[in-house]
Design an enzyme around this catalytic site. Structure first.
Site, PDB file in Angstrom:
ATOM      1  N   LYS A  30       0.786  -1.157  -0.032  1.00  0.00           N
ATOM      2  CA  LYS A  30      -0.013  -0.029  -0.112  1.00  0.00           C
ATOM      3  C   LYS A  30       0.953   1.321  -0.002  1.00  0.00           C
ATOM      4  O   LYS A  30       0.293   2.463  -0.252  1.00  0.00           O
ATOM      5  CB  LYS A  30      -0.961   0.045   1.164  1.00  0.00           C
TER       6      LYS A  30
HETATM    7  C1  LIG Z   1      -4.422  -4.941   1.095  1.00  0.00           C
HETATM    8  C2  LIG Z   1      -3.514  -6.020   1.038  1.00  0.00           C
HETATM    9  C3  LIG Z   1      -3.901  -7.360   0.075  1.00  0.00           C
HETATM   10  C4  LIG Z   1      -5.058  -7.138  -0.436  1.00  0.00           C
HETATM   11  O1  LIG Z   1      -5.081  -6.289  -1.622  1.00  0.00           O
HETATM   12  P1  LIG Z   1      -6.597  -5.329  -2.077  1.00  0.00           P
HETATM   13  O2  LIG Z   1      -6.135  -4.346  -3.089  1.00  0.00           O
HETATM   14  O3  LIG Z   1      -7.372  -5.351  -0.783  1.00  0.00           O
HETATM   15  O4  LIG Z   1      -7.001  -6.672  -3.013  1.00  0.00           O
HETATM   16  C5  LIG Z   1      -3.066  -8.365   0.088  1.00  0.00           C
HETATM   17  N1  LIG Z   1      -1.920  -8.236   0.924  1.00  0.00           N
HETATM   18  C6  LIG Z   1      -1.572  -7.647   1.771  1.00  0.00           C
HETATM   19  C7  LIG Z   1      -0.467  -7.767   2.408  1.00  0.00           C
HETATM   20  C8  LIG Z   1      -2.343  -6.418   1.878  1.00  0.00           C
HETATM   21  O5  LIG Z   1      -1.956  -5.323   2.763  1.00  0.00           O
END
Ligand SMILES: *Cc1c(COP(=O)(O)O)cnc(C)c1O
Length: 482
Positions: free
Chosen positions: A107
């Protein structure tokens, strides 16, 4: 450029979409023009990561000025200059490591940029209101958003996380966050409760605005979250070109550990913008609602919410699926609206058979049980000397079922293994006793790798946030802090 709501013909400019996050009718903003943006893909692939980002975000958000400069400032000092998202081969798959940013989860890639996009959109639109960012998190978005928005002038940020529903390290990351403009609060409920009540708060503030404040989102419902995530699909493809693994035009398959469907949707956007993406594989943990949906066309939330070792994917209501419904239905807002109403009223919706066929043109889906997640971490470590976290392991395991001869498979690696040391230690046969910080250290000793400093340094930081509320109290909580 115009962005429409997925639920009506309401449309706004790109800057307005960034500032609002979610449309007043509850829909998500999306552009219909992805296929006609005239991105020169070949030329884009010759640029470095920051150059690609500027090019792609410039097309999607033309109202933002000085994109090149904005991107460079956003990533400065946060990611490695040369190789911010390395592509590493282990066994049969390529792993696209997206977790080398300030909070050790993917993110960071988007949330390093979002605050500057929002600030810049505000200048472009001449708004003087304070931007209040509301965020629901399953664990990783919260910290990445806090890190991005802390002390950004003209903003405040609220993060809501499920009480006892995130990993100890994720919780420690959030509750130790400094900054005069940050609010962190646990919610008695799971992630879906958090997400639903934050969406409700948006609706409450749309109906009853607060003077001098405008509300926006750092969740992937905000188009400013999705846009920067498109870039690393290009970057992975460019790396495979450079390594001589593909020639321009050859397909590359991507397997994406999925929760809110944001990351994988960005891959679909990349495909629509002209990148030769082959199959997009949606990988779920035992909350396997998405793989059921792709298989049957029925999206049914009437099931138990399971807590797994990959908590960032413990989600039953995947917000961004709404954008996929919109695109695949030929931008049919009425269809999307009907589905979302059925979901709200009955907890389930069904798409017609031809719609499911259309999905199958680009997507596959699979899921992975908890014992398989642990097995996969152990296998990769033993056979390839490759250490990965629980979320990445879900992707890696599911990828094996969809591998095609002669087509590279890229697994998106979404978090540092040190963020989930307990589960990773257990999976590789280590001693998983003690505190999360003991575990982190032991994982380092056992594997000869080093925990990122942003994680190992957490235990010396004071806890600054202790609030806990019920889901229905979120709007009142926000008002009390503003
Ligand atoms: C948020 C997250 C996901 C999932 O991503 P999305 O965009 O919500 O599908 C997978 N792995 C990790 C480590 C995350 O932080």
């Amino acid at each position: 450029m115009l962005y429409q709501s997925t639920r009506s013909n309401h449309s706004v400019s790109d800057c307005q979409a960034l500032l609002e996050g979610i449309a007043p009718d509850g829909g998500l903003y999306i552009t219909r023009d992805l296929e006609s943006l005239n991105l020169d893909v070949r030329q884009c692939l010759n640029k470095d990561f920051r150059g690609m980002s500027a090019e792609i975000l410039g097309k999607l958000l033309p109202g933002i000025e000085n994109m090149e400069q904005l991107i460079r400032a956003s990533y400065a000092g946060k990611f490695d200059e040369k190789d911010p998202v390395p592509l590493v081969k282990a066994g049969e798959s390529w792993f696209l490591q997206l977790y080398h940013g300030p909070t050790s989860a993917f993110k960071d890639v988007a949330l390093s940029v979002l605050p500057r996009l929002v600030t810049s959109a505000k200048v472009s639109s001449g708004s003087s209101a304070e931007t209040v960012i509301l965020t629901a998190t399953s664990g990783d978005t919260g910290k990445a958003a806090l890190a991005g928005f802390a002390d950004v002038p003209g903003t405040q940020i609220f993060v809501f996380f499920p009480y006892k529903g995130v990993s100890p390290v994720q919780e420690a990351q959030m509750v130790t966050q400094t900054g005069a403009n940050v609010h962190v609060c646990a919610v008695r409920g799971n992630f879906d409760d958090c997400q639903r009540s934050v969406k409700k708060a948006f609706a409450d503030f749309a109906a009853d605005p607060v003077e001098g404040k405008s509300f926006s989102s750092a969740n992937s419902i905000n188009i400013g979250r999705l846009a920067p995530q498109i870039v690393y699909y290009f970057s992975a493809y460019a790396d495979l070109l450079k390594k001589g693994e593909v020639s321009f035009g050859d397909p590359v398959d991507f397997c994406v550990p999925t929760g809110n469907f944001g990351d994988i949707l960005a891959g679909y956007f990349a495909k629509l913008m002209g990148l030769p993406v082959g199959r997009l594989i949606c990988a779920s943990n035992s909350n396997n609602i998405l793989s059921d949906f792709f298989r049957t066309g029925v999206y049914d939330t009437r099931r138990e919410f399971l807590k797994t070792t990959s908590p960032s994917m413990d989600i039953l209501v995947s917000s961004n699926l709404e954008r996929l419904l919109y695109l695949v239905s030929g931008c049919n807002a009425e269809f999307v609206s009907d589905c979302m109403n059925a979901l709200k009223n009955t907890g389930v919706y069904t798409v017609p058979g031809d719609f499911r066929k259309a999905l199958e043109e680009s997507f596959d889906a699979g899921w992975c049980a908890e014992n398989q997640v642990a097995e996969e971490i152990g296998r990769l470590w033993r056979e390839c000397g490759y250490l990965c976290d629980t979320h990445t392991a879900v992707g890696s395991r599911v990828a094996a079922d969809f591998r095609r001869e002669g087509v590279p498979m890229v697994v998106l690696s979404t978090a540092s293994p040190f963020k989930f040391s307990h589960a990773v230690l257990e999976a590789i046969g280590g001693d998983a006793s003690g505190s999360e910080f003991d575990q982190m250290e032991r994982l380092g000793v056992l594997t000869g790798q080093k925990a990122p400093e942003n994680l190992s340094g957490l235990n010396s930081k004071p806890v600054l946030h202790r609030d806990v509320v019920n889901p229905e109290e979120i709007t009142a909580y926000i008002c009390s802090k503003l």
